[in-house]
Design an enzyme around this catalytic site. Structure first.
Site, PDB file in Angstrom:
ATOM      1  N   CYS A  96       0.773  -1.254   0.147  1.00  0.00           N
ATOM      2  CA  CYS A  96      -0.014   0.008  -0.098  1.00  0.00           C
ATOM      3  C   CYS A  96       0.989   1.409  -0.149  1.00  0.00           C
ATOM      4  O   CYS A  96       0.353   2.433  -0.330  1.00  0.00           O
ATOM      5  CB  CYS A  96      -0.872  -0.055   1.337  1.00  0.00           C
ATOM      6  SG  CYS A  96      -2.071  -1.364   1.210  1.00  0.00           S
ATOM      7  N   HIS A 236      -2.845   7.202   3.718  1.00  0.00           N
ATOM      8  CA  HIS A 236      -3.332   5.858   3.131  1.00  0.00           C
ATOM      9  C   HIS A 236      -4.726   5.436   3.641  1.00  0.00           C
ATOM     10  O   HIS A 236      -4.944   5.584   5.013  1.00  0.00           O
ATOM     11  CB  HIS A 236      -2.415   4.664   2.981  1.00  0.00           C
ATOM     12  CG  HIS A 236      -2.816   3.421   2.777  1.00  0.00           C
ATOM     13  ND1 HIS A 236      -3.487   3.060   1.639  1.00  0.00           N
ATOM     14  CD2 HIS A 236      -3.127   2.102   3.290  1.00  0.00           C
ATOM     15  CE1 HIS A 236      -3.927   1.820   1.608  1.00  0.00           C
ATOM     16  NE2 HIS A 236      -3.464   1.242   2.532  1.00  0.00           N
ATOM     17  N   ASN A 266     -10.138   0.282   1.246  1.00  0.00           N
ATOM     18  CA  ASN A 266      -8.732   0.060   1.242  1.00  0.00           C
ATOM     19  C   ASN A 266      -8.259  -0.139  -0.371  1.00  0.00           C
ATOM     20  O   ASN A 266      -8.620  -1.290  -0.772  1.00  0.00           O
ATOM     21  CB  ASN A 266      -8.104  -0.813   2.301  1.00  0.00           C
ATOM     22  CG  ASN A 266      -6.449  -0.756   2.037  1.00  0.00           C
ATOM     23  OD1 ASN A 266      -5.922  -0.226   1.050  1.00  0.00           O
ATOM     24  ND2 ASN A 266      -5.731  -1.253   3.159  1.00  0.00           N
TER      25      ASN A 266
END
Ligand code: COA
Length: 309
Positions: A96, A236, A266
């Protein structure tokens, strides 16, 4: 796909997902849509808004944990679709944190004076690697893409600081075990559902809060700024509780933090660039604004960046 849609698939509830993650809905790519398709669409918009033609791109970097294939790279597939005939192309895999890693790499390629225009894309179709019988993971992730065109900016603007790190000892906590050289695909790996994302959520949570906060602090220190100087933090978008904990640790006010995890879940490497794109579209960024970005992901990896807009 809403939380109510998920209630019909696994033993979960809108209440649980909302309370534990802040996610209300996520986007799921159609069956015949791959990561390169989303990446290509984002790239076309970025080129149009940047007023560049595809043959002016020197490099294409695609940050992704869910490439179309091991090889060719997703970046090469995008290069071909764009007809970017003068561009080098490669994928960057940093979980990520991939978008910030790519942003830093691309910015440095320009800073050396060797290249003029770098297309950085964050793109994921995590849904293709999701075990739709595993409620620990399938409620969290979503698909998406975004792209940014990097070029020369005036002194003191653009990327002014960054921090990157990794700790491979955390690798088992978030992984896609099979299909690689370590565990090639067999009937057994398929039967054991090892081609799907596995995650120890509680462990990942702890480290995510710590490293995403520390990464911002480090990057701010390097450019002599403090958290008070941040106009907008783009974390994030992993989980609302992670974001709130980071906000608390950095002593940020609510209006200093951008949140859209409720809409997309996500989206790994795509989350930060989707958020940045929304901020631009909403006219929320002013010249000279200080933007901080921070991410944590599989690896473990973490990264932060400070930009002057
Ligand atoms: N619906 C309902 N119950 C669920 C559930 C779901 N989708 N998923 C897990 N549960 C249950 C668990 O089985 C557990 O039940 P038990 O107490 O009977 O064993 C209970 O809820 C608590 O599980 P736990 O894992 O401790 O919950 P949590 O508060 O840690 O939240 C996550 C789980 C995954 C939301 C959270 O750990 C998280 O967000 N972690 C970080 C994940 C992440 O960001 N990953 C990517 C990083 S880039």
């Amino acid at each position: 796909m809403t939380n109510f849609d998920l209630e019909k698939i696994v033993d979960t509830s809108d209440e649980w997902i909302t309370l534990r993650t802040g996610i209300k809905e996520r986007r799921i790519a159609e069956e015949d849509i791959a990561t390169s398709d989303l990446a290509y669409k984002a790239a076309v918009i970025a080129l149009k808004e940047g007023g560049l033609s595809s043959d002016q791109i020197d490099y294409i970097i695609v940050a992704t944990a869910t490439p179309d294939m091991f090889f060719p790279s997703t970046a090469c597939i995008v290069q071909d679709k764009l007809g970017a005939k003068n561009a080098g192309a490669f994928d960057l895999s940093a979980g990520c944190s991939g978008f910030i890693y790519s942003l830093v790499v691309g910015s440095q390629m320009i800073a050396t004076g060797m290249y003029e225009h770098i297309l950085v894309i964050g793109a994921e179709t995590l849904s293709k690697f999701m075990d739709w019988t595993d409620r620990n993971t399938c409620v969290i992730f979503g698909d998406g893409a975004g792209a940014v065109l990097l070029g020369t900016v005036e002194e003191g603007k653009g990327l002014i600081s960054s921090c990157m790190g990794s700790d491979g000892s955390g690798g088992d906590m978030l992984k896609l075990p099979a299909g690689g050289a370590k565990m090639p695909a067999t009937t057994e790996t398929l039967n054991k559902r090892l081609h799907y994302i596995k995650m120890e959520g509680r462990e990942v949570f702890k480290y995510a809060v710590r490293y995403m906060s520390e990464a911002v602090e480090n990057a701010l220190e390097k450019c002599n700024l403090t958290s008070e100087d941040i106009d907008i933090l783009i974390p994030h978008q992993a989980n609302l509780r992670i974001i709130q904990s980071i906000g608390k640790r950095l002593k940020l006010k609510d209006d200093q933090i951008y949140i859209n995890v409720d809409k997309y879940g996500n989206t790994s490497s795509a989350s930060i660039i989707i958020a940045l794109s929304e901020l631009v579209d909403n006219g929320r960024l002013k010249e000279n604004d200080i933007i901080a970005m921070t991410a944590f992901g599989a690896g473990y990896t973490w990264a932060s960046a400070v930009l002057k807009w």
